[in-house]
Motif scaffolding. Structure first.
Motif, short mmCIF file in Angstrom:
data_model
loop_
_atom_site.label_atom_id
_atom_site.label_comp_id
_atom_site.label_asym_id
_atom_site.label_seq_id
_atom_site.Cartn_x
_atom_site.Cartn_y
_atom_site.Cartn_z
N TRP A 167 0.63 -1.16 -0.05
CA TRP A 167 -0.09 -0.09 0.00
C TRP A 167 0.93 1.42 0.02
CZ3 TRP A 167 -4.84 -0.81 -1.05
CH2 TRP A 167 -5.86 0.20 -1.01
N PRO A 168 0.59 2.28 -0.71
CA PRO A 168 1.36 3.29 -0.71
C PRO A 168 1.44 4.12 0.65
CG PRO A 168 -0.59 3.56 -2.34
CD PRO A 168 -0.70 2.55 -1.70
N HIS A 169 2.59 4.72 1.03
CA HIS A 169 3.00 5.16 2.38
C HIS A 169 1.84 6.47 2.53
CE1 HIS A 169 6.89 2.96 3.10
NE2 HIS A 169 5.91 2.31 2.78
N GLU A 170 1.86 7.19 1.67
CA GLU A 170 0.84 8.30 1.77
C GLU A 170 -0.68 8.25 2.01
OE1 GLU A 170 2.80 7.56 -0.74
OE2 GLU A 170 1.78 7.67 -2.72
N GLY A 171 -0.89 6.96 1.75
CA GLY A 171 -2.48 6.43 1.79
C GLY A 171 -3.07 6.83 0.55
N VAL A 172 -4.35 6.45 0.46
CA VAL A 172 -5.30 6.72 -0.68
C VAL A 172 -6.36 7.27 -0.32
CG1 VAL A 172 -6.11 5.42 -2.82
CG2 VAL A 172 -4.00 4.50 -1.95
N ASP A 173 -6.91 8.28 -1.01
CA ASP A 173 -8.19 8.85 -0.68
C ASP A 173 -9.14 8.34 -1.98
OD1 ASP A 173 -10.29 10.43 -0.37
OD2 ASP A 173 -9.24 12.33 -0.61
N PHE A 174 -10.03 7.43 -1.50
CA PHE A 174 -11.06 7.15 -2.67
C PHE A 174 -12.25 7.92 -2.45
CE2 PHE A 174 -8.92 3.23 -1.14
CZ PHE A 174 -8.42 2.57 -2.48
N THR A 175 -12.53 8.89 -1.95
CA THR A 175 -13.35 10.14 -1.70
C THR A 175 -14.05 10.12 -3.41
OG1 THR A 175 -12.59 11.09 0.00
CG2 THR A 175 -14.58 12.09 -1.17
N GLY A 176 -15.22 9.96 -3.68
CA GLY A 176 -15.99 10.19 -4.85
C GLY A 176 -15.50 9.29 -6.01
N LEU A 177 -14.63 8.19 -5.69
CA LEU A 177 -14.23 7.39 -6.85
C LEU A 177 -15.10 6.05 -6.86
CD1 LEU A 177 -10.40 7.30 -6.32
CD2 LEU A 177 -12.11 8.86 -7.82
N ARG A 178 -15.09 5.43 -8.01
CA ARG A 178 -15.70 4.20 -8.23
C ARG A 178 -14.69 3.13 -8.17
NH1 ARG A 178 -17.46 5.16 -14.16
NH2 ARG A 178 -15.28 6.03 -13.81
N VAL A 179 -14.69 2.47 -7.15
CA VAL A 179 -13.70 1.54 -6.84
C VAL A 179 -14.12 -0.01 -7.07
CG1 VAL A 179 -12.05 0.83 -4.89
CG2 VAL A 179 -12.97 3.01 -5.09
N GLY A 180 -13.23 -0.96 -7.42
CA GLY A 180 -13.55 -2.31 -7.71
C GLY A 180 -12.58 -3.07 -6.69
N ILE A 181 -12.66 -3.95 -5.77
CA ILE A 181 -11.68 -4.65 -4.88
C ILE A 181 -12.07 -6.21 -5.49
CG2 ILE A 181 -13.06 -4.70 -2.99
CD1 ILE A 181 -10.83 -4.62 -1.29
N ILE A 182 -10.83 -6.76 -5.78
CA ILE A 182 -10.92 -8.28 -5.91
C ILE A 182 -10.37 -9.07 -4.89
CG2 ILE A 182 -9.98 -10.01 -7.39
CD1 ILE A 182 -9.78 -8.08 -9.33
N GLY A 183 -11.08 -9.91 -4.00
CA GLY A 183 -10.72 -10.77 -2.92
C GLY A 183 -11.62 -10.73 -1.75
#
Ligand code: NA7
Length: 532
Positions: A167-183
């Motif tokens: 995972w990126p050290h700076e974190g990830v901002d998913f606000t407002g995004l369409r996200v797919g997660i596998i698993g």
């Protein structure tokens, strides 16, 4: 010409295993170099920074016991520690024992070859450095080599992709995004509720539904922490008597679920469900041994899932029909409830498998989905992945990759025949991932240090197992595993999650039995080992 440095020992990895090993080897007076691919210490807790990452073993137990001052001065704040808290603990350990000066960061070991004339290992790094060492310890962890599934078009996606284990050290901002997660393993179970809170929409691609018990995480009260600190030795001793090396203070119910009536079963399951955590599977002593017993607890969890999920169709898809605990049980906070959110949908890959990843999203047999980001919560090439990522050659140039092509062979999970003075911390064939990792790591580190001391004290230069003893050990691990229900599903314990990986059950169930055998072997003058 490459300049070589000569040391007594090289350790690969600066997580829980590598840090303690460095400390112990230093205490023996060995000059030691540690190589670490990350820019800091922490190992698994350095890399797995996905939202919601935390340990599923209680924090007061998932910590080193080797130094009482250390355990007295560190204050865990929650029942289950978060990734940042565990990482700061390991940073503290590195500083407290001045370990950093012997660790070379941002450096991957690429190969290691045993020189039979010199009885030394030559270790090469991606920075072009060469070091020779008499002893070579792989402290690379059981779950450190990310498994990226080989899905057609995987690299064609135009947006960002993330693996939970990188995972990126700076974190990830998913606000407002369409996200797919596998698993839908542990990492997904922890991160899905957090990502769902941010994302505009989260689509979960599930290949196998998972069993999760509630964590009931909470802050630790001052009095409770003080009590643990005042009785730490007793807690550690009690844990070492447990098959899983934790939970020693919990109530033990030494009776089978098949021996009690339905009301007793339900009451015991309800109680443990309300308490939360992995101790749920300790409700009865036959749950991981007898299929009919496991079916009873499986049915209980399925009923709990049905209660939590509003839409009966979604609930049905989330209900596993496999053996509970066969894959590591997940510990969740609001996982199933997340599927009640209007911005979360579940795609069952058993109905509609993924066909390809496209520049804009994911195509299944049933539909096309558009995403701004894709998360791979697809786990690890467990237990052997990180070991085989290094090109290791033993006697006569034998490659570990070839020797293990049909599955890993070790003696005690620590040593491999024909690879003298190579030691593996929590390797395949040791209790490792079926236990509290820190307790298993401490036992291995101490055994390795004692063994090295023994080799030197007896005037020998090398130690390695007899090949027949290692074969017997692998057969023994499989015999023990076959007494349990662990081998009855496609888990990473068996290598089943990585296509083409040999299907061999790798960890050894039962911590105390293992320790007893190791101690006996040492008492019998290192029976099964060749000292030369
Ligand atoms: P896990 O537990 O190995 O979970 C990985 C998940 O990814 C699991 O649901 C897999 O499904 C799924 N997966 C893997 N490959 C694919 C492909 N190709 N397509 C669809 N789905 C896939 O890893 P975690 O990181 O969650 O947890 C690892 C350990 O870390 C955990 O046990 C704790 O000890 C801490 P599958 O079940 O294989 O069908």
């Amino acid at each position: 010409m490459i300049e070589q440095q000569h040391v007594d020992a090289v350790v690969v990895g600066a997580g829980f295993g590598g840090l303690y090993q460095l400390k112990r080897l230093r205490e023996l007076g060995l000059t030691t170099r540690v190589f670490e691919a990350g820019s800091g210490v922490g190992g698994t807790w350095y890399w797995n920074r996905y939202p919601g990452a935390r340990c599923d073993v209680p924090s007061v137990e998932y910590s080193y016991s080797f130094d009482d001052d250390l355990q007295q001065e560190w204050d865990w704040t929650e029942r289950y520690a978060t990734q940042p808290e565990i990482l700061s603990y390991l940073d503290h350990v590195a500083d407290r024992f001045d370990l950093r000066e012997d660790i070379t960061f941002d450096t991957r070991v690429t190969s290691a070859a045993f020189d039979e004339d010199a009885d030394r290992w030559t270790i090469t790094t991606d920075g072009g450095e060469e070091v020779t060492a008499q002893f070579f310890v792989m402290a690379t962890g059981c779950l450190s080599n990310a498994n990226m599934p080989d899905i057609e078009g995987r690299d064609s996606f135009a947006g960002p992709t993330y693996h939970t284990g990188q995972w990126p050290h700076e974190g990830v901002d998913f606000t407002g995004l369409r996200v797919g997660i596998i698993g839908t393993g542990s990492s997904a179970v922890q991160s899905i509720p957090m990502i769902a809170e941010q994302a505009d929409h989260l689509t979960v691609f599930q290949r196998t539904p998972t069993y999760a018990v509630p964590a009931h995480n909470r802050p630790l009260e001052d009095e409770e922490l003080a009590y643990v600190k005042a009785h730490y030795d007793e807690l550690r001793d009690a844990n070492r008597e447990m098959g899983t090396a934790f939970g020693g203070w919990l109530e033990h119910n030494d009776i089978g679920v098949l021996e009690v009536d339905e009301a007793t079963r339900e009451a015991q399951f309800d109680k443990r469900w309300e308490e939360g955590g992995l101790a749920f599977l300790g409700a009865f002593n036959d749950l991981l041994l007898v299929p009919e017993a496991n079916e009873i607890v499986a049915d209980y969890v399925r009923r709990r899932i049905a209660e939590k999920v509003d839409d009966p169709d979604v609930a049905a898809k989330l209900m596993p029909d496999t053996v509970v605990g066969c894959k590591r049980l997940c510990v969740d906070t609001g996982y199933y409830e997340t599927y009640n959110r209007p911005n979360v949908s579940l795609i069952d890959l058993q109905d509609t498998p993924i066909q390809r990843i496209t520049p804009t999203g994911i195509d299944t047999a049933g539909d096309s989905f558009e995403f701004d980001a894709i998360v791979f919560a697809t786990g690890f090439d467990a237990m052997t992945g990180a070991l085989l990522a290094v090109d290791i050659e033993g006697r006569q140039g034998r490659s570990l990759r070839e020797v293990w092509s049909a599955g890993p062979t070790t003696y005690l999970g620590v040593q491999v025949p024909e690879f003298p003075n190579l030691f593996i911390i929590s390797g395949p064939g040791s209790p490792s991932v079926l236990t509290n990792m820190v307790t298993s790591i401490e036992q291995h580190v101490e055994f390795i240090a004692d063994t090295i001391e023994h080799v030197r004290a007896t005037g020998h230069t090398t130690i390695e197992p007899e090949p027949a003893k290692a074969d017997e050990w692998v057969a023994y691990v499989n015999t023990v595993a076959d007494f349990t229900l662990f081998p009855r599903c496609n888990s990473w314990y068996l290598g089943a999650n990585v296509p083409g990986k040999p299907r061999v059950f790798m960890p050894l169930p039962g911590f105390p039995g293992y320790v007893e055998q190791v101690d006996q072997i040492v008492d019998n003058d290192y029976e099964g080992f060749i000292l030369a």
